[in-house]
Every structure is written in C-alpha cells, then in structure tokens.
Design a protein around this motif. Structure first.
Motif, PDB file in Angstrom:
ATOM      1  N   ASN A 120      14.290 -86.040  10.393  1.00 17.78           N
ATOM      2  CA  ASN A 120      15.159 -86.043  11.634  1.00 17.78           C
ATOM      3  C   ASN A 120      14.856 -87.479  12.274  1.00 17.78           C
ATOM      4  O   ASN A 120      14.179 -88.262  11.544  1.00 17.78           O
ATOM      5  CB  ASN A 120      14.596 -85.191  12.484  1.00 17.78           C
ATOM      6  N   THR A 121      15.557 -87.749  13.179  1.00 18.86           N
ATOM      7  CA  THR A 121      15.615 -88.959  13.722  1.00 18.86           C
ATOM      8  C   THR A 121      14.275 -89.265  14.262  1.00 18.86           C
ATOM      9  O   THR A 121      13.830 -90.505  14.019  1.00 18.86           O
ATOM     10  CB  THR A 121      16.666 -88.973  15.163  1.00 18.86           C
ATOM     11  N   THR A 122      13.430 -88.465  14.694  1.00 18.89           N
ATOM     12  CA  THR A 122      12.216 -88.766  15.552  1.00 18.89           C
ATOM     13  C   THR A 122      11.147 -89.153  14.277  1.00 18.89           C
ATOM     14  O   THR A 122      10.839 -90.494  14.184  1.00 18.89           O
ATOM     15  CB  THR A 122      11.390 -87.518  15.918  1.00 18.89           C
ATOM     16  N   TYR A 147      15.506 -91.661  23.828  1.00 21.59           N
ATOM     17  CA  TYR A 147      14.761 -90.238  23.653  1.00 21.59           C
ATOM     18  C   TYR A 147      13.206 -90.422  23.812  1.00 21.59           C
ATOM     19  O   TYR A 147      12.507 -91.479  23.483  1.00 21.59           O
ATOM     20  CB  TYR A 147      15.094 -90.032  22.296  1.00 21.59           C
ATOM     21  N   MET A 150      10.442 -91.347  20.955  1.00 20.72           N
ATOM     22  CA  MET A 150      10.277 -92.756  20.584  1.00 20.72           C
ATOM     23  C   MET A 150       9.543 -93.458  21.691  1.00 20.72           C
ATOM     24  O   MET A 150       8.638 -94.208  21.456  1.00 20.72           O
ATOM     25  CB  MET A 150      11.518 -93.275  20.338  1.00 20.72           C
ATOM     26  N   MET A 200      24.361 -93.766  21.144  1.00 20.22           N
ATOM     27  CA  MET A 200      24.820 -92.864  22.171  1.00 20.22           C
ATOM     28  C   MET A 200      23.909 -92.403  23.103  1.00 20.22           C
ATOM     29  O   MET A 200      22.995 -91.845  22.415  1.00 20.22           O
ATOM     30  CB  MET A 200      25.883 -91.959  21.426  1.00 20.22           C
ATOM     31  N   ASN A 202      21.658 -90.083  24.835  1.00 21.67           N
ATOM     32  CA  ASN A 202      21.787 -88.705  24.570  1.00 21.67           C
ATOM     33  C   ASN A 202      22.146 -87.690  25.841  1.00 21.67           C
ATOM     34  O   ASN A 202      22.540 -86.829  25.758  1.00 21.67           O
ATOM     35  CB  ASN A 202      20.389 -88.239  23.771  1.00 21.67           C
ATOM     36  N   ASP A 227      19.220 -96.190  17.617  1.00 20.52           N
ATOM     37  CA  ASP A 227      18.964 -94.562  17.470  1.00 20.52           C
ATOM     38  C   ASP A 227      20.491 -93.949  17.362  1.00 20.52           C
ATOM     39  O   ASP A 227      20.873 -93.829  18.283  1.00 20.52           O
ATOM     40  CB  ASP A 227      18.408 -94.078  18.770  1.00 20.52           C
ATOM     41  N   ALA A 229      21.013 -90.936  16.480  1.00 17.20           N
ATOM     42  CA  ALA A 229      21.147 -89.342  16.427  1.00 17.20           C
ATOM     43  C   ALA A 229      22.216 -88.843  16.451  1.00 17.20           C
ATOM     44  O   ALA A 229      22.622 -87.623  15.972  1.00 17.20           O
ATOM     45  CB  ALA A 229      19.941 -88.684  17.463  1.00 17.20           C
ATOM     46  N   HIS A 230      23.115 -89.203  17.670  1.00 18.30           N
ATOM     47  CA  HIS A 230      24.293 -88.554  18.125  1.00 18.30           C
ATOM     48  C   HIS A 230      25.570 -89.356  17.690  1.00 18.30           C
ATOM     49  O   HIS A 230      26.692 -88.723  17.831  1.00 18.30           O
ATOM     50  CB  HIS A 230      24.200 -88.544  19.586  1.00 18.30           C
ATOM     51  N   SER A 250      19.641 -87.643  12.745  1.00 20.70           N
ATOM     52  CA  SER A 250      19.527 -86.302  12.476  1.00 20.70           C
ATOM     53  C   SER A 250      20.594 -85.839  11.839  1.00 20.70           C
ATOM     54  O   SER A 250      21.748 -85.906  12.258  1.00 20.70           O
ATOM     55  CB  SER A 250      18.996 -85.656  13.582  1.00 20.70           C
ATOM     56  N   HIS A 252      20.966 -82.420  11.276  1.00 22.57           N
ATOM     57  CA  HIS A 252      21.412 -81.225  11.675  1.00 22.57           C
ATOM     58  C   HIS A 252      21.916 -81.439  12.978  1.00 22.57           C
ATOM     59  O   HIS A 252      22.473 -80.342  13.827  1.00 22.57           O
ATOM     60  CB  HIS A 252      19.972 -80.525  11.857  1.00 22.57           C
ATOM     61  N   LYS A 253      22.191 -82.423  13.576  1.00 23.93           N
ATOM     62  CA  LYS A 253      23.161 -82.537  14.801  1.00 23.93           C
ATOM     63  C   LYS A 253      24.605 -82.552  14.037  1.00 23.93           C
ATOM     64  O   LYS A 253      25.167 -81.628  14.011  1.00 23.93           O
ATOM     65  CB  LYS A 253      22.819 -83.839  15.579  1.00 23.93           C
TER      66      LYS A 253
END
Ligand SMILES: Cc1ncc(COP(=O)(O)O)c(C=O)c1O
Length: 416
Positions: A120-122, A147, A150, A200, A202, A227, A229-230, A250, A252-253
């Motif tokens: 994942n991003t984390t 986020y 982080m 982006m 979050n 980041d 993630a989005h 991530s 799974h997003k």
C-alpha cells in the motif's frame, strides 16, 4: 499442472471481461467528453460491480472494491496458487511478479526497474522516510493536510534522529499554481533533505501542481516524494512527467485491485542511497527490489493486479477520469453558492476530480455524516481537522447521477 493450464485456470474469471469489451466496442466512437455523461454506458459499467443495496456508497476513497470480473479472476488466482503451493512459489512466482511490475510500469509511465510492488501507499512512502540516512538537524517539509501515517513516521524520525519537520498549510482555494509553489518554497532551508507532497489531498480532493513544486525544489537541491494514493489510475499522467524522486500509491484504491496492493517508484539514481526496512543481501544495492523484501506474502494478490489492470485498461484512464470529474461537478455545481453549504474543494475544473468535501454551517462533520447515513442511507466520511470541516464525498465509476440527485436533495434538506 503445466504452465498453460495454470494460466487458463487463473484467467477463468476473465470471461466476465467480455461484457465490458462489448460495451466499449459499442461506444468506441463516442468522444470521451460526451461519454462522461452517458448514463446508459455507465449503467453498463455499473453492471460489472456488485453494489450494496443497503446504502449509496459515496466513500470510495478508502477502498474502490473490485468489479465482479476482477473479483472472479482473483478467486481463481487464489485457487491456482493454493493448488500449486510451494512449487508455484519456488518456480514461477518471481517471474509473474516481474511481469506484473512491467505492466504496472507501463500504466504508470516509468521504467520497470524503478518500480517495486508493495502492500500500500503507507508501506511505499514509509519505506522512503525510514530508508533515508537522517542526521540530527536535517529538515523535512510536508503539509498538515498530508496523510496521517506518513506524518507519524516523520514524527518518529524527529524523535529517533532529531530531524526537524516543517509543516505547511495548503491553501484550500488557491488563486494560482504559483501560490502553492510559494507555500512550499517558503518552507525550504539549506538543511531540507526531503519534501513530501500529496498529488491529491485526500481530505479535500484538491489536485496539486506537483511538477511545478518538483522543479522548484530541485532547483534548490531538494528531492521530492509524491503521495499518489489517489491519483494512480484516477488521473491520466506519467510518473516520469512529474519529475519526482519518489512516488507511492495504493492499487486497492483507483485501480480496484484486491486489498493490500501498492507501488513504490524510486528514480533510478536514488535507489542506491535508500536503506531497506527489511534487508535482502541477495539483491544488488541499486536494484529497487531490495526495498520490498517483506517475506512470504499473498502471491495471488500480485496476479490479481494484472486482472485489475486489464479491467481498467478496457475503460481507459482518460474515460474514467472524465466520468469521475463529471460526477463530482454534477453534484458540486448543484450546491456551490448555497448560503449554508460550504465546499472545501476548489471550483476550478482542473483542480479536482472524483473527490470533493462539503460541510454545512453549524453542523459538525460527524453529525452531518451520521444524518446522511441514518436519515438518507448515504455513506460518506466525516473530516474534521487540518482546517477542513465537512464530509468527504467520493463517487466511483459505478455511481449514477440518480444517486447523486438523492445526495444533493439530502444535503439541501439538512441545510434547510
Ligand atoms: C493521500 C493518502 N495517502 C496515503 C494513504 C494510505 O493508503 P493505504 O492505507 O492504502 O496505505 C491514504 C489512504 O486513504 C491517502 O488518502
């Protein structure tokens, strides 16, 4: 089971992809901008998802669950790996992983050798933060709107190594890109060793001018970690074009891969200087795979990423981005300017896509989220921090205009 049988089993779920292909074939000539508002087409895409009948899901920012064809393929991958077990892990797992990485690199716009699969991003971004050889007094720049995970890791580095974290506030309604670049530029000092920026935000959905921030930071000798993630598989862009040093996302997003899939991009010349969190002496120091030796992990998830890419690419990032932006504009245009409704997302079209944040004066975000769910069966998430008070609203490609009409009526009713 020979390799061909294995692949056939793994792709058994792919028959469900045919319906998407037919639908796209019938709409191939329609320009992307027109298709964005074509409810008939998107109803067909919605048919590929099993959507909960219990509520309208406007919280797809956490997890964009898998469409049915991807889920079916995933189940088959689980079965296939379970059948082949250790033999698969010893003989083909690595080659499959490399193939998936190559497809992800093509989708993301970077060289495969600069990409690692993570969970994942984390994990991706914390691998970078934890991998830098920090010295006391080194500085890192980030935003209050970043986020939390982080930010926690940066705080840990401050406790552990004595680094100084400089936090900026991202203007919610920026007048220009230069204003945002200026906010970050003002926080840099000769001791800055890393700048983290969300592609982006979050909590608000704001898209930031990452390339301009990278150019500014590089001119001052500061590497940049993005980041994403989005934005990965939501917006059309190439990681290379951002000119960043590190990028995490991530899957799974917005790729709708199974839970627990992510990517880490490290620019080629930055790989050698990062310390892995989990050591792996079998991999050369300048090979990015040294950064994700997390032990035995669900190999079927890696295989399912390929199925998710297949589904995603049939629609295409450009069509998806256009539809998601269309949906966001569809509802935000209805409530922008309402005397008691506050939009915490910029109005400029290019500064937001799927995600927007809305509050109602005098109502706590948690109460707004509760009333939306209890009284109107609409699921959102309350955001109350970093200067943002409202609920985050995230449609997905299966969301219909009719669902957003229900949401807008609910907002207006609550505001009244
Ligand atoms: C901007 C941003 N970064 C990082 C993350 C962490 O993602 P994950 O939990 O998949 O690691 C999220 C999750 O929502 C996010 O919104």
């Amino acid at each position: 089971m020979n390799k061909r049988d294995f692949l056939r089993t793994a792709l058994a779920g792919a028959s469900g992809f045919a319906a998407t292909a037919d639908l796209l074939g019938a709409h191939a000539a329609i320009p992307t901008a027109d298709l964005a508002g074509d409810e008939g087409f998107w109803a067909g895409i919605r048919g590929q998802f099993r959507v909960s009948p219990d509520y309208v899901n406007l919280e797809n920012g956490f997890y964009c669950f898998q469409p049915e064809p991807v889920l079916a393929a995933y189940m088959e991958h689980v079965r296939a790996v379970n059948l082949e077990a250790s033999h698969y892990m010893r003989t083909r797992k690595e080659a499959d992983k490399v193939r998936v990485r190559t497809r992800l690199a093509a989708l993301g716009g970077c060289a495969p050798e600069e990409l690692a699969l993570t969970r994942n991003t984390t994990e991706s971004l914390d691998t970078v933060i934890n991998g830098i050889d920090w010295r006391a007094g080194d500085e890192a720049v980030m935003a209050n709107q970043d986020y939390g995970a982080m930010l926690d890791t940066f705080r840990m580095q401050a406790r552990r190594h004595g680094i100084v974290n400089r936090l900026v506030d991202i203007p919610m309604h920026p007048a220009s890109d230069e204003q945002i670049v200026g906010v970050y530029a003002a926080a840099l000092t000769p001791r800055t060793r890393l700048l983290m920026i969300p592609h982006m935000v979050n909590i608000t959905g704001q898209i930031l001018p990452v390339r301009a921030v990278c150019d500014m930071a590089h001119a001052r000798g500061v590497p940049v970690m993005v980041d994403g993630a989005h934005t990965f598989a939501q917006l059309e862009f190439r990681i290379e074009d951002l000119a960043c040093d590190y990028f995490g996302a991530s899957l799974h997003k917005w790729l709708s891969a199974p839970l627990g899939a992510g990517i880490l991009y490290v620019r080629r010349d930055r790989i050698a200087s990062l310390w892995p969190v989990f050591a792996d002496d079998s991999v050369p120091n300048d090979d990015i795979r040294k950064l994700n030796h997390t032990g035995t992990h669900p190999a079927h998830t890696d295989l399912a990423i390929e199925s998710a890419i297949e589904f995603h690419e049939r629609i295409g990032t450009a069509r998806k981005e256009a539809r998601l932006r269309y949906l966001q504009r569809y509802w935000t245009d209805e409530v922008r300017g309402h005397p008691r409704i506050v939009l915490n997302t910029p109005a400029a079209t290019r500064r937001a896509c799927a995600i927007a944040n809305v509050g109602i004066e005098g109502i706590a975000p948690s109460e707004l989220a509760r009333r939306l769910l209890d009284d109107h069966r609409i699921y959102t998430v309350a955001i109350d921090g970093a200067g943002v008070r409202g609920v985050r609203v995230t449609p997905q490609i299966y969301t219909t205009r009719a669902e957003l009409d229900v949401f807008v009526q609910a907002l207006k009713k609550i505001a009244a």
